[in-house]
Design an enzyme around this catalytic site. Structure first.
Site, PDB file in Angstrom:
ATOM      1  N   TRP A 381       0.830  -1.213   0.000  1.00  0.00           N
ATOM      2  CA  TRP A 381       0.000   0.000   0.000  1.00  0.00           C
ATOM      3  C   TRP A 381       0.858   1.255   0.000  1.00  0.00           C
ATOM      4  O   TRP A 381       0.376   2.348  -0.252  1.00  0.00           O
ATOM      5  CB  TRP A 381      -0.929   0.005   1.221  1.00  0.00           C
ATOM      6  CG  TRP A 381      -0.229   0.234   2.538  1.00  0.00           C
ATOM      7  CD1 TRP A 381       0.917  -0.368   2.963  1.00  0.00           C
ATOM      8  CD2 TRP A 381      -0.604   1.131   3.578  1.00  0.00           C
ATOM      9  NE1 TRP A 381       1.265   0.078   4.214  1.00  0.00           N
ATOM     10  CE2 TRP A 381       0.350   1.003   4.623  1.00  0.00           C
ATOM     11  CE3 TRP A 381      -1.649   2.028   3.763  1.00  0.00           C
ATOM     12  CZ2 TRP A 381       0.287   1.739   5.812  1.00  0.00           C
ATOM     13  CZ3 TRP A 381      -1.715   2.754   4.945  1.00  0.00           C
ATOM     14  CH2 TRP A 381      -0.756   2.605   5.953  1.00  0.00           C
ATOM     15  N   ASP A 382       2.145   1.091   0.277  1.00  0.00           N
ATOM     16  CA  ASP A 382       3.084   2.217   0.263  1.00  0.00           C
ATOM     17  C   ASP A 382       2.885   3.063  -0.994  1.00  0.00           C
ATOM     18  O   ASP A 382       2.952   4.282  -0.970  1.00  0.00           O
ATOM     19  CB  ASP A 382       4.537   1.711   0.254  1.00  0.00           C
ATOM     20  CG  ASP A 382       4.875   0.785   1.407  1.00  0.00           C
ATOM     21  OD1 ASP A 382       3.996   0.016   1.814  1.00  0.00           O
ATOM     22  OD2 ASP A 382       6.018   0.812   1.875  1.00  0.00           O
ATOM     23  N   GLU A 510       0.668  -2.920  12.728  1.00  0.00           N
ATOM     24  CA  GLU A 510       0.919  -4.363  12.740  1.00  0.00           C
ATOM     25  C   GLU A 510       1.234  -4.898  14.142  1.00  0.00           C
ATOM     26  O   GLU A 510       1.599  -6.058  14.295  1.00  0.00           O
ATOM     27  CB  GLU A 510       2.058  -4.694  11.768  1.00  0.00           C
ATOM     28  CG  GLU A 510       1.667  -4.362  10.334  1.00  0.00           C
ATOM     29  CD  GLU A 510       2.775  -4.641   9.324  1.00  0.00           C
ATOM     30  OE1 GLU A 510       3.892  -5.006   9.730  1.00  0.00           O
ATOM     31  OE2 GLU A 510       2.512  -4.470   8.118  1.00  0.00           O
ATOM     32  N   LYS A 621       2.666   0.205  16.179  1.00  0.00           N
ATOM     33  CA  LYS A 621       3.875   0.236  15.344  1.00  0.00           C
ATOM     34  C   LYS A 621       3.923   1.526  14.528  1.00  0.00           C
ATOM     35  O   LYS A 621       4.960   2.152  14.386  1.00  0.00           O
ATOM     36  CB  LYS A 621       3.871  -0.975  14.405  1.00  0.00           C
ATOM     37  CG  LYS A 621       5.112  -1.087  13.544  1.00  0.00           C
ATOM     38  CD  LYS A 621       5.037  -2.316  12.636  1.00  0.00           C
ATOM     39  CE  LYS A 621       6.236  -2.417  11.730  1.00  0.00           C
ATOM     40  NZ  LYS A 621       6.044  -3.386  10.646  1.00  0.00           N
ATOM     41  N   GLN A 622       2.776   1.881  13.941  1.00  0.00           N
ATOM     42  CA  GLN A 622       2.761   3.040  13.036  1.00  0.00           C
ATOM     43  C   GLN A 622       1.375   3.675  13.062  1.00  0.00           C
ATOM     44  O   GLN A 622       0.389   3.000  13.370  1.00  0.00           O
ATOM     45  CB  GLN A 622       3.098   2.602  11.627  1.00  0.00           C
ATOM     46  CG  GLN A 622       2.082   1.670  11.006  1.00  0.00           C
ATOM     47  CD  GLN A 622       2.664   0.842   9.886  1.00  0.00           C
ATOM     48  OE1 GLN A 622       3.142  -0.255  10.100  1.00  0.00           O
ATOM     49  NE2 GLN A 622       2.621   1.367   8.681  1.00  0.00           N
TER      50      GLN A 622
HETATM   51  C1  BGC Z   1       4.955  -1.527   7.468  1.00  0.00           C
HETATM   52  C2  BGC Z   1       3.960  -1.608   6.337  1.00  0.00           C
HETATM   53  C3  BGC Z   1       4.660  -1.319   5.029  1.00  0.00           C
HETATM   54  C4  BGC Z   1       5.847  -2.240   4.844  1.00  0.00           C
HETATM   55  C5  BGC Z   1       6.629  -1.948   3.587  1.00  0.00           C
HETATM   56  C6  BGC Z   1       6.129  -2.424   7.180  1.00  0.00           C
HETATM   57  O1  BGC Z   1       7.077  -2.236   8.180  1.00  0.00           O
HETATM   58  O2  BGC Z   1       4.375  -1.896   8.684  1.00  0.00           O
HETATM   59  O3  BGC Z   1       2.927  -0.688   6.541  1.00  0.00           O
HETATM   60  O4  BGC Z   1       3.775  -1.480   3.983  1.00  0.00           O
HETATM   61  O5  BGC Z   1       6.706  -2.065   5.938  1.00  0.00           O
HETATM   62  O6  BGC Z   1       7.154  -0.671   3.604  1.00  0.00           O
END
Ligand code: BGC
Length: 793
Positions: A381-382, A510, A621-622
């Site tokens: 999704w980035d 996550e 996490k984010q």
């Molecule tokens: C993140 C995801 C991201 C992926 C690739 C992961 O660490 O939690 O949101 O899509 O990295 O960048």
């Protein structure tokens, strides 16, 4: 306004800052990244920092001589190997086939021997050294003066580019000059197929392979040219790689070309260099790949790329490179006056986004671009939420291509939906070829929100560019099929007063997986459903022929659309008075993570704690709720957004690089200037300062795109949600000026923020009205309009 954050968070930020003495390594320069002395410890990181790429082909920034090196080589977007994912405890519907980007034959290697002794940076006596990536012309340069053990001095100058104009071509120039006495030199220009590396314990790193991945096909060499054909063992892809050379300077005493079927080739040039003279080799390297096709076809194509490059020569290729880069900056440069180090970091980020996308036609954007094998070359999704926003406002055509690629994966997404028992389409959480490649479903496949992210980006594209074409064509099918997925996945729950609930999914965070009613997911699914309803209504009223085709091709029924509408209306958004929007139904039931007892070196937590330990706690996490408050901010009040930020921000570790940029955007929105600034510092230095310690695996492209968001959506407060372009500028105290161009519905706008005012200038396109703070401003070409800064609104 200040925002209170835990002392631990500060400590962590400080610790990250201390980790890399970046300013010492990279002197401040607004346009260049300079390694001013040879730094062996930084070899892994700098292979990513100095990677050159055009979105199709990427070369790691390894030294020409092949050593010292960490993971040198070349990457081709989408060129991958497949492998069976073996689960010791299997289950129905798990992803079956792993996909991993392959380190292809390395064309960067040029080794130098002086009087039969190899030039090796690690042991050489270096008198002078500079390596730099010039972001104005897209060329990586190195100049080294060294002294042989017998005391003779030589200068080695090299430069390298991956052509932005010719996507299959890279060019290098390697020149060696003798300063003191006549020396015999041999320059061996090579194609090397590296042995695969072993897998690492870090799940974010690239996967290794045991045994060869690239199998030999053909090998030929003559004159100064060599060509190799290779193919993957399992994924059915074929590769051709070729090199040719132009020699200049001292006459060569011999030139020999050889190629071996195992995947290597050498062109060796020998010469005697008198003092003050030099030998220069221009090396053209061509790469082509495809599904296995007629024998020899790809090699022929590589031959043609080389023929054309040799006919035109280095200068023509370099001029085109400069032109492409200049045009890029013209469209995209963000000038930060009053903060030279940040200016450099900002340009570095934008430059890498450009390198990841410029010639990616028909392909996706890997999480690390083509700068490293981290995250296995997968598309996440980035792309839609961190890269596409930048592209729609700077290079709409490219944005469309990237989205078209995703739309092209719709059939695979339909198949995936069936596999996991759903109607509609489910885009894979991570993929190269369209199939789900996530072997850990909890933090992978369960991130159904990717469907809504794709749908959201399609609408975003149409709103900002004014181009309905994409929605009319592939986009329409995607909106319908993703809407179908949501109504199939969720249900109207009696227990929730008939509201629509979506259970058993993972949101962007996550560290909480497989939860019920993740607010991010539900709010974005609601957007997705509404967008699908609007689309069908719009087609029905304005594009009858397309509407009829949609109905017949997809078997669309009115009742279905009514259900989407109802699900959107009744979407359940978990809420608690004291917190506002809840991250998920049970979020508050979990224990708060013991931040004060967590050693600072235990971040990222995912490398130090069992997943279950994380899942049981309130620890993030984010940005998750905070992120969605940005995406749907037109539906929320500033107070609601602030409330969410206040609650979730202290729980957010920022262990993903996708976090700091969004935290900065939202902190700006709620007037937490200090937090906005600090998160921005983190976001823009993710790779230049190796803030997460894994830049060696590749540049974090989402974070690089996020830097742009933090500047434009954050400090300039740009929003476009209701078809209007709005700004709410807040220039950080530390800066004098922020200036950037912006595309909007066929126009080019320039925004200049200073301490006391913001000036908007329409550079081209039809006159229109924007909203500054809460005031309308009418803009016409040639009439810059200034609006005062107002801290009160
Ligand atoms: C993140 C995801 C991201 C992926 C690739 C992961 O660490 O939690 O949101 O899509 O990295 O960048």
């Amino acid at each position: 306004m200040r925002h209170a954050r835990s002392a631990r968070l500060h400590e962590r930020i400080e610790q990250r800052r201390r980790r890399t003495p970046s300013e010492r390594i990279f002197p401040i320069d607004p346009w260049r990244i300079v390694e001013s002395r040879f730094s062996p410890d930084l070899v892994p990181q700098l292979e990513s920092t100095f990677a050159t790429s055009n979105g199709y082909l990427g070369l790691r920034g390894a030294h020409e001589e092949g050593a010292p090196a960490h993971d040198p080589g070349a990457l081709l977007n989408g060129f991958h190997e497949t492998w069976p994912i073996v689960y010791p405890e299997d289950a129905y519907g798990l992803a079956r086939t792993g996909q991993t980007i392959v380190n292809v034959t390395d064309g960067t290697v040029i080794r130098l021997f002086v009087e039969d002794e190899p030039f090796e940076l690690a042991s050489a006596r270096i008198l002078r050294y500079e390596r730099s990536l010039d972001m104005r012309d897209g060329i990586l340069r190195r100049e080294v003066e060294w002294q042989t053990p017998r005391g003779q001095r030589l200068v080695v100058r090299s430069r390298r580019l991956v052509s932005l104009q010719r996507r299959h071509l890279a060019v290098m120039r390697y020149e060696v000059e003798s300063l003191d006495e006549t020396l015999h030199v041999a320059v061996s220009s090579e194609l090397v197929t590296h042995e695969p590396l072993a897998s690492s314990a870090d799940p974010r790193a690239g996967r290794g392979f045991t045994g060869r991945v690239l199998l030999p096909g053909s090998a030929e060499a003559s004159g100064t040219r060599a060509l190799l054909g290779l193919h993957t063992r399992s994924s059915g892809l074929e590769l051709a790689c070729g090199m040719d050379h132009v020699l200049e300077g001292a006459p060569a005493s011999s030139v020999q070309a050889e190629a071996q079927e195992g995947g290597s080739a050498q062109v060796v040039v020998m010469a005697d260099l008198e003092p003050g003279t030099s030998l220069a080799l221009t090396k053209f390297v061509a790469y082509h790949y495809d599904r296995v096709g007629p024998p020899g076809d790809l090699v022929t194509r590589a031959n043609r790329t080389l023929d054309r490059a040799l006919t035109d020569g280095l200068e023509v290729v370099e001029q085109a490179q400069r032109r492409h880069v200049e045009e890029f900056w013209e469209r995209s440069d963000v000038q930060v006056d009053g903060a030279a180090a940040l200016q450099q970091a900002v340009r570095f980020d934008l430059f890498h986004v450009m390198q990841a996308t410029h010639r990616a036609e028909g392909l996706g954007v890997p999480a690390k671009g083509l700068t490293g094998r981290g995250y296995e070359g997968h598309y996440f999704w980035d792309t839609e939420l961190f890269v596409v926003p930048f592209l729609i406002h700077t290079d709409p055509q490219l944005a469309r291509q990237v989205l078209e690629f995703r739309c092209g994966l719709l059939d695979a997404a339909r198949r995936r939906a069936r596999e996991v028992g759903h109607a509609g389409a489910l885009f894979p959480w991570r993929t190269i070829n369209g199939e789900e490649a996530s072997a850990y479903y909890a933090a992978g496949t369960a991130q159904y929100h990717i469907d809504a992210d794709v749908a959201y980006a399609l609408g975003w594209y149409a709103r900002v560019t004014g181009d309905d074409g994409l929605l009319l064509e592939q986009g329409a099918n995607v909106l319908v099929e993703t809407a179908r997925l949501w109504v199939d996945l969720g249900f109207f729950s009696e227990y929730q007063d008939g509201h629509f609930v979506i259970n058993g999914v993972t949101g962007p965070d996550e560290y909480s997986t497989v939860v019920d009613n993740n607010a991010y997911t539900n709010l974005m699914a609601r957007e997705n459903l509404r967008a699908a309803v609007r689309l069908v209504e719009w087609l029905g009223s304005e594009h009858l022929e397309r509407y009829t085709r949609l109905v017949s091709e997809l078997g669309l029924a009115d009742e279905e659309v009514a259900t989407w509408r109802k699900a959107a209306e009744l979407m359940h958004i978990p809420y608690a008075e004291e917190v506002g929007i809840l991250q998920d139904e049970d979020f508050l039931m979990r224990e708060r993570w013991p931040f004060d007892d967590t050693p600072v070196d235990h971040y990222p937590l995912l490398l130090h704690y069992h997943p279950l330990e994380l899942y049981r706690h309130q620890v993030i996490k984010q940005a998750d709720v905070v992120m969605v408050t940005y995406l749907v901010n037109n539906k929320l009040t500033r107070e609601e957004i602030r409330k969410a930020f206040d609650y979730y921000d202290p729980l957010t570790t920022g262990d993903s690089t996708l976090s700091a940029c969004i935290q900065s955007v939202v902190a700006s929105e709620v007037d937490y200037e200090l937090a906005a600034y600090e998160y921005f510092l983190q976001a823009c230095s993710v790779d230049l300062a190796d803030m997460h310690g894994n830049t060696a695996d590749g540049i974090h492209i989402a974070s690089s795109g996020g830097t742009w968001l933090a500047l434009v959506a954050g400090f300039a407060g740009m929003r476009d949600r209701d078809g209007e372009l709005r700004f709410r500028p807040r220039l950080p105290d530390q800066w004098e000026r922020l200036r950037f161009p912006l595309r909007f519905q066929g126009r080019t706008l320039e925004v200049v923020m200073t301490r006391d005012r913001t000036t908007y200038e329409l550079r081209d396109g039809e006159a229109f009205t924007i909203v500054h703070e809460d005031r309308e401003l009418h803009l016409e070409v040639g009439q810059p309009t200034a609006a005062p800064f107002s801290a009160s609104s």
